[in-house]
Write an enzyme that holds these catalytic residues in place. Structure first.
Site, PDB file in Angstrom:
ATOM      1  N   GLU A 283       0.824  -1.207   0.000  1.00  0.00           N
ATOM      2  CA  GLU A 283       0.000   0.000   0.000  1.00  0.00           C
ATOM      3  C   GLU A 283       0.855   1.253   0.000  1.00  0.00           C
ATOM      4  O   GLU A 283       1.162   1.805   1.066  1.00  0.00           O
ATOM      5  CB  GLU A 283      -0.943   0.004   1.206  1.00  0.00           C
ATOM      6  CG  GLU A 283      -2.002  -1.074   1.133  1.00  0.00           C
ATOM      7  CD  GLU A 283      -3.076  -0.947   2.204  1.00  0.00           C
ATOM      8  OE1 GLU A 283      -2.907  -0.143   3.150  1.00  0.00           O
ATOM      9  OE2 GLU A 283      -4.087  -1.665   2.090  1.00  0.00           O
ATOM     10  N   GLU A 375      -6.102  -7.269  -1.098  1.00  0.00           N
ATOM     11  CA  GLU A 375      -6.430  -7.179   0.336  1.00  0.00           C
ATOM     12  C   GLU A 375      -7.738  -6.408   0.502  1.00  0.00           C
ATOM     13  O   GLU A 375      -7.931  -5.382  -0.142  1.00  0.00           O
ATOM     14  CB  GLU A 375      -5.305  -6.456   1.095  1.00  0.00           C
ATOM     15  CG  GLU A 375      -5.580  -6.342   2.592  1.00  0.00           C
ATOM     16  CD  GLU A 375      -4.532  -5.518   3.337  1.00  0.00           C
ATOM     17  OE1 GLU A 375      -3.323  -5.747   3.141  1.00  0.00           O
ATOM     18  OE2 GLU A 375      -4.945  -4.627   4.112  1.00  0.00           O
TER      19      GLU A 375
HETATM   20  C1  IDC Z   1      -3.117  -3.960  10.309  1.00  0.00           C
HETATM   21  C2  IDC Z   1      -3.338  -5.132  11.215  1.00  0.00           C
HETATM   22  C3  IDC Z   1      -3.050  -4.722  12.648  1.00  0.00           C
HETATM   23  C4  IDC Z   1      -1.650  -4.125  12.703  1.00  0.00           C
HETATM   24  C5  IDC Z   1      -1.526  -2.979  11.720  1.00  0.00           C
HETATM   25  C6  IDC Z   1      -0.146  -2.353  11.683  1.00  0.00           C
HETATM   26  O1  IDC Z   1      -4.644  -5.598  11.057  1.00  0.00           O
HETATM   27  O2  IDC Z   1      -3.150  -5.835  13.505  1.00  0.00           O
HETATM   28  O3  IDC Z   1      -1.416  -3.644  13.997  1.00  0.00           O
HETATM   29  O4  IDC Z   1      -1.825  -3.447  10.429  1.00  0.00           O
HETATM   30  O5  IDC Z   1       0.748  -3.157  11.030  1.00  0.00           O
HETATM   31  C7  IDC Z   1      -4.050  -2.198   5.670  1.00  0.00           C
HETATM   32  C8  IDC Z   1      -2.725  -2.827   5.698  1.00  0.00           C
HETATM   33  C9  IDC Z   1      -2.641  -3.870   6.784  1.00  0.00           C
HETATM   34  C10 IDC Z   1      -3.421  -3.427   8.016  1.00  0.00           C
HETATM   35  C11 IDC Z   1      -4.894  -3.344   7.637  1.00  0.00           C
HETATM   36  C12 IDC Z   1      -5.811  -2.977   8.802  1.00  0.00           C
HETATM   37  O6  IDC Z   1      -2.331  -3.388   4.464  1.00  0.00           O
HETATM   38  O7  IDC Z   1      -1.271  -4.071   7.099  1.00  0.00           O
HETATM   39  O8  IDC Z   1      -3.254  -4.419   8.998  1.00  0.00           O
HETATM   40  N1  IDC Z   1      -5.020  -2.374   6.567  1.00  0.00           N
HETATM   41  O9  IDC Z   1      -5.467  -1.735   9.344  1.00  0.00           O
HETATM   42  N2  IDC Z   1      -4.476  -1.327   4.780  1.00  0.00           N
HETATM   43  C13 IDC Z   1      -5.710  -0.915   5.124  1.00  0.00           C
HETATM   44  C14 IDC Z   1      -6.074  -1.569   6.275  1.00  0.00           C
END
Ligand code: IDC
Length: 457
Positions: A283, A375
């Site tokens: 992302e 995702e």
């Molecule tokens: C989130 C995980 C969470 C973690 C956070 C930081 O769910 O447990 O603490 O990342 O690393 C994304 C990202 C993905 C995120 C997810 C939800 O690709 O890494 O995971 N998210 O926030 N993009 C939009 C949402």
């Protein structure tokens, strides 16, 4: 040859590494050893060691190798007597594999622990004869008939779709891991069996964070772990999306050198496989599309040099929202596409946060760009909160209609609404009963497990 050199350059990071020794005169001696990290979790791992005797028959053997990192310890092994002194490990033949004729193999393995990094040993000696020489590709297991990879074979991009070996569009539906640095224990034989057989998933996305205690802390260990998950998906007939999970910092160019190192290694190692899709930047955020495009045009050639025919997914601006979360839209990509073929663009959404505006962008873009939802979550963009059922269903219906493939965040037991399993599930062995599913998991399982209708002519 290029592939061999690339593998040799990263030999320490390579699992499924095979080392060959040329036999000397007199009593012929020589061996290959294939060392494979079959699973890894925080502080622990399981390794398979396959010895093949290339020399004269032996009626007893000892295998010696050195653990590269001081914190690596053999905890418990099988199919051999195991001992360790300092970093030196010795395995000895047991009754049923003590005799090895020329060309015969013994399969052993062990559960180990580690404190720092977990690189694979690079040199082995059988009865004192070092197994050195060239590195070869790991074996590829033909997938069972009827599985997604068996039916569809090598994928490619055709127009705006992902197409199978019959050049017909397919929609792949599956799950994304959580960060493998945190939830490694969730990815094992039982959980992947459940994903392939109960969920009938077509793909596993392997989310390898680069920061946040991820790849940058142990490139060799994470590369090995990703490769082993590729193998586990392949053995079950599922595609594997290798996700270079950049997130913070948002500019993928910050990780450009790491990306080149990582992808040259995994692309060389997995070039012969048909189940691999490369996702080069999860992302991008806080960065222009021009910067993302420039990154893509430097990383894609590295992949192509090693694995020319694999599909590559390119992240888009604004957390892979095609720019929408940054106030832009798909036109910046349509008007200035990445200069490469056989690529798709990532679109990510979280159903409780991203609704009609985002669905409208996907509807427009889908006729102009090959899209892959590598995702998405059923909850808010934090990864937590309640499942937004109606928005999730509207999204899934749209993706089905447009034949856009997807991976849901996450196949894990994280304590957050986006996880498919209840907290504690991965400490057990049950990944199949309905009792272990969260609301999000139940919704996704019901959607993913419906029959695929992959065209076969
Ligand atoms: C989130 C995980 C969470 C973690 C956070 C930081 O769910 O447990 O603490 O990342 O690393 C994304 C990202 C993905 C995120 C997810 C939800 O690709 O890494 O995971 N998210 O926030 N993009 C939009 C949402």
């Amino acid at each position: 040859m290029k592939r061999l050199l690339a593998l040799l350059a990263t030999a320490a990071s390579t699992v499924g590494l095979t080392v060959l020794a040329g036999p000397p005169a007199q009593a012929a001696a020589g061996c290959t050893v294939q060392y494979t990290i079959t699973s890894q979790w925080e502080g622990g791992f399981q390794a398979g060691v396959k010895i093949t005797n290339l020399g004269d028959p032996v009626s007893g053997w000892k295998l010696d190798f050195t653990m590269p990192d001081a914190g690596q310890k053999v905890v418990q092994g099988w199919n051999a007597t195991w001992s360790q002194s300092g970093s030196k490990v010795t395995a000895g033949g047991v009754d049923w594999n003590r005799t090895l004729s020329t060309g015969a193999s013994a399969d052993l393995g062990f559960v180990g622990s580690f404190t720092g990094s977990n690189p694979a040993p690079t040199s082995f000696a059988l009865n004192g004869v070092t197994c050195t020489g060239s590195v070869t590709d790991p074996p590829t297991d033909p997938p069972a008939t009827g599985t997604p990879t068996a039916v569809n074979g090598q994928l490619h991009v055709c127009g705006v779709h992902l197409c199978n070996q019959y050049d017909r569009p397919v929609q792949l539906r599956g799950m994304s891991t959580h960060g493998i640095q945190w939830f490694g224990s969730c990815y094992n034989d039982a959980s992947l069996d459940a994903l392939a057989k109960d969920w009938k998933a077509d793909l596993l996305r392997v989310a390898m964070y680069v920061q946040e205690d991820g790849y940058e802390t142990d490139p060799a260990g994470f590369t090995g772990r990703v490769n082993s998950l590729v193998d586990m998906a392949e053995a079950r007939g599922m595609y594997a999306v290798i996700d270079f999970h950049t997130l913070t910092p948002g500019d993928p160019n910050y990780n450009l050198d790491r990306a080149k190192t990582f992808f040259s290694s995994v692309a060389a190692r997995n070039a012969q496989k048909k189940n691999v899709i490369y996702e080069i930047a999860n992302e991008p955020n806080g960065v222009s599309w021009a910067a993302v495009k420039s990154y893509a045009e430097q990383v894609i050639p590295v992949i192509r040099a090693a694995d020319p025919d694999a599909v590559v997914i390119v992240g888009t601006r604004g957390w892979s929202s095609l720019g929408v979360s940054d106030g832009a839209n798909e036109s910046e990509v349509v008007n200035n596409p990445v200069n490469a073929t056989n690529i798709m663009y990532a679109f990510h959404f979280y159903a409780a946060s991203h609704k009609d505006t985002y669905r409208a962008a996907v509807s427009r873009a889908a006729s102009q760009l090959p899209l892959f939802v590598s995702e998405f979550g059923t909850v808010s963009a934090t990864g937590g909160g309640a499942v937004d059922r109606s928005s999730s269903i509207a999204w899934l219906d749209l993706l089905d209609r447009l034949k856009i493939g997807y991976a849901n965040w996450t196949y894990s037991d994280a304590d957050e609404g986006s996880a498919a399993f209840k907290p504690g599930t991965c400490a057990g062995t049950d990944y199949s009963s309905s009792g272990v599913l969260t609301e999000s998991g139940a919704l996704l399982k019901s959607r993913i497990s419906t029959a695929d209708s992959f065209p076969t002519s």
